[in-house]
Design a protein around this motif. Structure first.
Motif, short mmCIF file in Angstrom:
data_model
loop_
_atom_site.label_atom_id
_atom_site.label_comp_id
_atom_site.label_asym_id
_atom_site.label_seq_id
_atom_site.Cartn_x
_atom_site.Cartn_y
_atom_site.Cartn_z
N MET A 117 94.02 -69.79 -7.37
CA MET A 117 94.75 -68.77 -8.13
C MET A 117 96.04 -69.39 -8.67
O MET A 117 96.88 -69.84 -7.89
N LEU A 118 96.19 -69.43 -9.99
CA LEU A 118 97.38 -70.03 -10.61
C LEU A 118 98.49 -68.99 -10.74
O LEU A 118 98.23 -67.83 -11.05
N ASN A 119 99.71 -69.44 -10.53
CA ASN A 119 100.88 -68.57 -10.66
C ASN A 119 101.38 -68.57 -12.10
O ASN A 119 101.61 -69.64 -12.68
N ILE A 120 101.55 -67.37 -12.65
CA ILE A 120 101.95 -67.20 -14.05
C ILE A 120 103.36 -66.62 -14.12
O ILE A 120 103.67 -65.63 -13.44
N ALA A 121 104.21 -67.23 -14.94
CA ALA A 121 105.53 -66.67 -15.25
C ALA A 121 105.51 -66.18 -16.69
O ALA A 121 105.06 -66.89 -17.59
N VAL A 122 106.00 -64.97 -16.91
CA VAL A 122 106.08 -64.42 -18.25
C VAL A 122 107.56 -64.33 -18.62
O VAL A 122 108.35 -63.70 -17.90
N LEU A 123 107.94 -64.96 -19.73
CA LEU A 123 109.32 -64.96 -20.19
C LEU A 123 109.49 -63.94 -21.30
O LEU A 123 108.73 -63.96 -22.28
N VAL A 124 110.46 -63.05 -21.15
CA VAL A 124 110.62 -61.91 -22.05
C VAL A 124 112.07 -61.76 -22.48
O VAL A 124 112.98 -62.31 -21.86
N SER A 125 112.27 -60.97 -23.54
CA SER A 125 113.62 -60.65 -23.98
C SER A 125 113.79 -59.19 -24.37
O SER A 125 114.92 -58.73 -24.53
N GLY A 126 112.68 -58.48 -24.57
CA GLY A 126 112.79 -57.12 -25.10
C GLY A 126 111.93 -56.11 -24.39
O GLY A 126 111.93 -55.99 -23.17
N GLY A 127 111.11 -55.39 -25.19
CA GLY A 127 110.35 -54.27 -24.66
C GLY A 127 109.21 -54.65 -23.75
O GLY A 127 108.79 -53.87 -22.90
N GLY A 128 108.66 -55.85 -23.95
CA GLY A 128 107.62 -56.32 -23.05
C GLY A 128 106.24 -55.76 -23.30
O GLY A 128 105.46 -55.59 -22.35
N THR A 129 105.88 -55.48 -24.55
CA THR A 129 104.54 -54.93 -24.81
C THR A 129 103.45 -55.95 -24.48
O THR A 129 102.38 -55.58 -24.00
N ASN A 130 103.70 -57.22 -24.76
CA ASN A 130 102.70 -58.24 -24.42
C ASN A 130 102.64 -58.45 -22.91
O ASN A 130 101.56 -58.74 -22.37
N LEU A 131 103.76 -58.32 -22.24
CA LEU A 131 103.74 -58.33 -20.77
C LEU A 131 102.87 -57.19 -20.27
O LEU A 131 102.06 -57.37 -19.35
#
Length: 209
Positions: A1-15
């Motif tokens: 299982m790979l660990n994923i980091a999501v980098l965001v700046s705003g509303g986060g719809t893709n998150l």
């Protein structure tokens, strides 16, 4: 299982698209292990907290030099043992040092069919404004690896979206998100985590199941 980091700046719809895919058991081989925000007031942080994902806030303005920011970002990613970095509306510059450290392990979703409407200055609504100004009949989204060239990394997936009469940048942006970005990004993340993406000579090859 790979660990994923999501980098965001705003509303986060893709998150949110990634969270929804995880909840549907469609994020094969990967775990949403961290969300890093470039803004303290980003709504994406609330999405992450609701989904039970650890969060970190890293403000570029808190660092005098880019290299200090880079060091802090890499330290955070190392602490969470991150295998894949996903840029989801992240508006802070990712330096070559970070890109080299995570070569072919940083992916980005861009709201156009690269090489159209991409590169320096093309982000957010500006992309869709440019598409409408040009009068294209078809636009879309691209998921690609990040390299030292803005929007220049190897392409992983693309999906076309029709431009309709009477579209505004806002309506086109929404359609591209719903029909392309929110579908492509979870799929690309799953392909990566399943070990099905190979990069050779600047191009990607998707291996069959």
């Amino acid at each position: 299982m790979l660990n994923i980091a999501v980098l965001v700046s705003g509303g986060g719809t893709n998150l949110q698209a990634l969270i929804d895919a995880r909840n549907r058991s469609e994020l094969s081989g990967g775990k949403l292990a961290l969300v890093v925000s470039g803004r303290a007031d980003a709504f994406a942080l609330q999405r992450a907290e609701k989904a039970g994902i650890p969060t970190e806030i890293l403000l570029r303005k808190s660092f005098a030099a880019q290299e200090d920011y880079d060091r802090s970002l890499l330290e955070i990613l190392s602490r969470y043992e991150i295998d894949l970095v996903v840029l989801a509306g992240f508006m802070t510059i990712i330096s070559e040092k970070v890109v080299r450290h995570y070569e072919n392990r940083i992916i980005n979703v861009h709201p156009a069919l690269i090489p159209s409407f991409c590169g320096e200055g093309f982000y957010g609504l500006k992309v869709h404004e440019a598409a409408l100004t040009k009068g294209v009949r078809v636009t879309g989204a691209t998921v690609h690896f990040v390299n030292e060239v803005c929007d220049g990394g190897p392409i992983i997936l693309q999906k076309a979206v029709e431009v309709l009469p009477g579209d505004t940048p806002e309506t086109l942006q929404r359609r591209v998100m719903e029909q392309a970005e929110w579908k492509l990004l979870p799929k690309a993340v799953s392909l990566f985590c399943e070990g099905r993406i190979e990069v050779a000579d600047g191009r990607t090859v998707i291996k069959e199941d």
